[in-house]
Scaffold this active site. Structure first.
Site, PDB file in Angstrom:
ATOM      1  N   CYS A 114     -17.900   4.008  -3.217  1.00  0.00           N
ATOM      2  CA  CYS A 114     -17.343   5.069  -4.049  1.00  0.00           C
ATOM      3  C   CYS A 114     -17.747   6.357  -3.129  1.00  0.00           C
ATOM      4  CB  CYS A 114     -17.700   5.384  -5.015  1.00  0.00           C
ATOM      5  SG  CYS A 114     -16.820   3.464  -7.036  1.00  0.00           S
ATOM      6  N   HIS A 259     -17.347  12.469  -7.688  1.00  0.00           N
ATOM      7  CA  HIS A 259     -17.182  11.532  -7.553  1.00  0.00           C
ATOM      8  C   HIS A 259     -15.779  10.860  -8.790  1.00  0.00           C
ATOM      9  CE1 HIS A 259     -14.952   7.447  -7.653  1.00  0.00           C
ATOM     10  NE2 HIS A 259     -16.294   6.971  -7.965  1.00  0.00           N
ATOM     11  N   ASN A 289     -10.726   5.795 -11.385  1.00  0.00           N
ATOM     12  CA  ASN A 289     -11.897   5.689 -10.663  1.00  0.00           C
ATOM     13  C   ASN A 289     -11.108   4.905  -9.154  1.00  0.00           C
ATOM     14  OD1 ASN A 289     -13.611   5.290  -8.729  1.00  0.00           O
ATOM     15  ND2 ASN A 289     -14.748   4.039  -9.694  1.00  0.00           N
TER      16      ASN A 289
HETATM   17  N1  ACO Z   1     -11.618  -3.284 -23.318  1.00  0.00           N
HETATM   18  C1  ACO Z   1     -11.794  -3.843 -25.101  1.00  0.00           C
HETATM   19  N2  ACO Z   1     -12.937  -4.209 -24.729  1.00  0.00           N
HETATM   20  C2  ACO Z   1     -14.297  -3.762 -24.152  1.00  0.00           C
HETATM   21  C3  ACO Z   1     -13.366  -3.657 -21.897  1.00  0.00           C
HETATM   22  C4  ACO Z   1     -11.937  -3.134 -22.499  1.00  0.00           C
HETATM   23  N3  ACO Z   1     -11.686  -2.737 -21.723  1.00  0.00           N
HETATM   24  N4  ACO Z   1     -14.190  -4.088 -22.037  1.00  0.00           N
HETATM   25  C5  ACO Z   1     -15.017  -4.248 -22.149  1.00  0.00           C
HETATM   26  N5  ACO Z   1     -15.319  -4.124 -23.351  1.00  0.00           N
HETATM   27  C6  ACO Z   1     -16.051  -4.430 -24.589  1.00  0.00           C
HETATM   28  C7  ACO Z   1     -17.312  -5.707 -23.912  1.00  0.00           C
HETATM   29  O1  ACO Z   1     -16.849  -7.452 -24.069  1.00  0.00           O
HETATM   30  C8  ACO Z   1     -17.980  -5.962 -25.128  1.00  0.00           C
HETATM   31  O2  ACO Z   1     -17.914  -6.829 -26.536  1.00  0.00           O
HETATM   32  P1  ACO Z   1     -18.509  -6.849 -26.950  1.00  0.00           P
HETATM   33  O3  ACO Z   1     -19.462  -5.975 -27.845  1.00  0.00           O
HETATM   34  O4  ACO Z   1     -17.648  -7.245 -28.262  1.00  0.00           O
HETATM   35  O5  ACO Z   1     -19.414  -8.085 -26.093  1.00  0.00           O
HETATM   36  C9  ACO Z   1     -17.896  -4.176 -25.838  1.00  0.00           C
HETATM   37  O6  ACO Z   1     -16.780  -3.717 -25.169  1.00  0.00           O
HETATM   38  C10 ACO Z   1     -19.041  -3.253 -24.797  1.00  0.00           C
HETATM   39  O7  ACO Z   1     -19.169  -3.840 -23.685  1.00  0.00           O
HETATM   40  P2  ACO Z   1     -20.171  -3.035 -22.391  1.00  0.00           P
HETATM   41  O8  ACO Z   1     -20.128  -3.132 -20.905  1.00  0.00           O
HETATM   42  O9  ACO Z   1     -21.572  -2.842 -22.714  1.00  0.00           O
HETATM   43  O10 ACO Z   1     -19.465  -1.458 -22.530  1.00  0.00           O
HETATM   44  P3  ACO Z   1     -19.898  -0.319 -21.892  1.00  0.00           P
HETATM   45  O11 ACO Z   1     -19.821   0.792 -23.356  1.00  0.00           O
HETATM   46  O12 ACO Z   1     -21.083  -0.167 -21.721  1.00  0.00           O
HETATM   47  O13 ACO Z   1     -18.462   0.749 -21.220  1.00  0.00           O
HETATM   48  C11 ACO Z   1     -18.342   0.948 -19.458  1.00  0.00           C
HETATM   49  C12 ACO Z   1     -18.234   0.081 -20.778  1.00  0.00           C
HETATM   50  C13 ACO Z   1     -16.728   1.818 -19.380  1.00  0.00           C
HETATM   51  C14 ACO Z   1     -17.563   0.197 -18.040  1.00  0.00           C
HETATM   52  C15 ACO Z   1     -19.380   1.651 -18.548  1.00  0.00           C
HETATM   53  O14 ACO Z   1     -21.079   0.712 -18.836  1.00  0.00           O
HETATM   54  C16 ACO Z   1     -18.820   2.398 -17.709  1.00  0.00           C
HETATM   55  O15 ACO Z   1     -18.210   3.439 -17.761  1.00  0.00           O
HETATM   56  N6  ACO Z   1     -19.808   2.199 -16.775  1.00  0.00           N
HETATM   57  C17 ACO Z   1     -20.273   2.757 -15.453  1.00  0.00           C
HETATM   58  C18 ACO Z   1     -19.230   2.015 -14.372  1.00  0.00           C
HETATM   59  C19 ACO Z   1     -18.116   2.568 -13.976  1.00  0.00           C
HETATM   60  O16 ACO Z   1     -17.954   3.982 -13.303  1.00  0.00           O
HETATM   61  N7  ACO Z   1     -18.078   2.091 -12.338  1.00  0.00           N
HETATM   62  C20 ACO Z   1     -17.150   2.485 -12.088  1.00  0.00           C
HETATM   63  C21 ACO Z   1     -17.383   1.774 -10.043  1.00  0.00           C
HETATM   64  S1  ACO Z   1     -19.540   3.195 -10.064  1.00  0.00           S
HETATM   65  C22 ACO Z   1     -19.487   4.700  -9.447  1.00  0.00           C
HETATM   66  O17 ACO Z   1     -17.949   4.429  -9.527  1.00  0.00           O
HETATM   67  C23 ACO Z   1     -20.125   5.542  -9.988  1.00  0.00           C
END
Ligand code: ACO
Length: 332
Positions: A114, A259, A289
């Site tokens: 990214c 980004h 993204n």
């Molecule tokens: N739909 C429904 N539920 C989901 C999904 C989905 N797509 N994905 C995960 N869940 C559930 C999980 O299973 C979990 O359930 P549980 O509590 O029953 O176990 C719950 O949602 C919470 O999951 P987390 O992974 O803890 O959710 P979080 O609040 O951290 O959000 C996310 C996840 C959106 C990926 C967040 O961590 C994030 O934005 N991280 C940054 C990642 C990113 O942007 N990466 C891109 C590449 S890096 C970059 O470009 C900078």
């Protein structure tokens, strides 16, 4: 002789097919509400079968050249930032070079996931400053959907495909006293670039395949929460480092073009920087993204709708797998 890299024009391309969260929820255990609340994403573009990264890159490059009113024959370097090359080799940039009809110069790929576009910006800028290239097409292009595990709802809802490009040209600034010119009309182009990486965080965001390890392409794997935490810290830090290096403050920035990973990362970074929301170019809700393509896609949109004007100070910043992160400050 001293050279400055001036941005002459930009262009972008998005695949025709739009996949909404609702459509995704038909095949993945997720919901529009979950995706929008956690990421701000409403839809993403997905490349058609047979539509390759080189096709997206070529379309963006042609649009950027037309916008810049530069002929492909004048280009002596193509830098293509991508994580999803058509083939492991040759570099996808060489295909784009050929399809642009270029017969001179060089073309190669840059891989920083990214952060690829800001890495590419630094590479292109340094080639120009060194006098080794005069006219550069810098492209960020991805068919990131091809790296996704559609059974992993934690990652597959986050990404999309697309491409963006800029044309950069060397301007001779030998007679320009940099310190006296900051902020004035002649002070255009890339003012500075800043790059970082930290390989100890490889396992936070990676693809579980590759030619040397598994002889497969692999799928994206991510520890989302850790990536989120690192993104907010690193992106705020790199913005501060960039402004300090130029003796500027957040108030001097006309546009932040980050980004586009996640709306919550954008908001948290802006808050940490004390940056007004209106100054941030946001496309994540429509593009998701697109990895290395997200900054040039956002730039192109804001230039074409008249937000970014000649002379504006534009700060670009990104973080991605590696982890890698970096920035570029450009007087448009
Ligand atoms: N739909 C429904 N539920 C989901 C999904 C989905 N797509 N994905 C995960 N869940 C559930 C999980 O299973 C979990 O359930 P549980 O509590 O029953 O176990 C719950 O949602 C919470 O999951 P987390 O992974 O803890 O959710 P979080 O609040 O951290 O959000 C996310 C996840 C959106 C990926 C967040 O961590 C994030 O934005 N991280 C940054 C990642 C990113 O942007 N990466 C891109 C590449 S890096 C970059 O470009 C900078």
């Amino acid at each position: 002789m001293q050279f400055r890299s001036i941005v002459m024009g930009c262009g972008s391309y998005l695949p025709e097919r739009v996949v909404t969260n609702a459509e995704l929820a038909e095949s993945v255990d997720t919901s529009d509400d979950w995706i929008q609340t956690r990421t701000g994403i409403k839809q993403r573009h997905i490349a058609a079968d047979g539509e390759l990264t080189s096709d997206l890159a070529l379309a963006a490059a042609e649009r950027a050249l037309a916008h810049a009113e530069v002929d492909a024959n004048e280009v002596d370097l193509v830098v293509l930032a991508t994580t999803t090359p058509d083939n492991t080799f040759p570099a996808t940039a060489t295909k784009v070079q050929y399809k642009l009809g270029m017969t001179n110069g060089a073309a190669f790929d840059v891989q920083a996931v990214c952060s690829g576009f800001v890495y590419g910006l630094a590479v292109a800028d340094n080639f120009i400053k060194a006098g080794q290239a005069k006219t550069v097409v810098l492209i960020g292009a991805e068919t990131f959907s091809r790296l996704l595990d559609w059974e992993d709802r934690g990652t597959c809802v986050l990404f999309g495909d697309g491409a963006g490009a800029i044309v950069m040209r060397a301007a001779n600034v030998t007679d320009q006293t940099a310190a006296a010119e900051v902020g004035c009309e002649r002070d255009r182009g890339v003012l500075s670039t800043h790059l970082h990486s930290d390989g100890s965080t490889n396992d936070l965001l990676y693809v579980d395949g590759g030619p040397s390890s598994t002889q497969t392409v692999g799928h994206v794997r991510m520890i989302g929460r850790e990536v989120f935490r690192n993104a907010v810290t690193n992106l705020a830090d790199i913005a501060g480092e960039t402004l300090d290096a130029n003796g500027l403050t957040t108030d001097d920035v006309d546009w932040l073009v980050p980004h586009q990973a996640n709306r919550r990362i954008l908001d948290s970074t802006a808050k940490k920087l004390g940056m007004q929301q209106e100054k941030i170019v946001v496309t994540v809700e429509r593009h998701a993204n697109t990895s290395t393509a997200s900054i040039p896609l956002a730039l192109d949109e804001a230039v074409r709708d008249g937000r970014i004007q000649k002379g504006d100070l534009v700060l670009m910043e990104a973080m991605g797998g590696g982890l890698t992160w970096g920035s570029g400050l450009v007087r448009w």
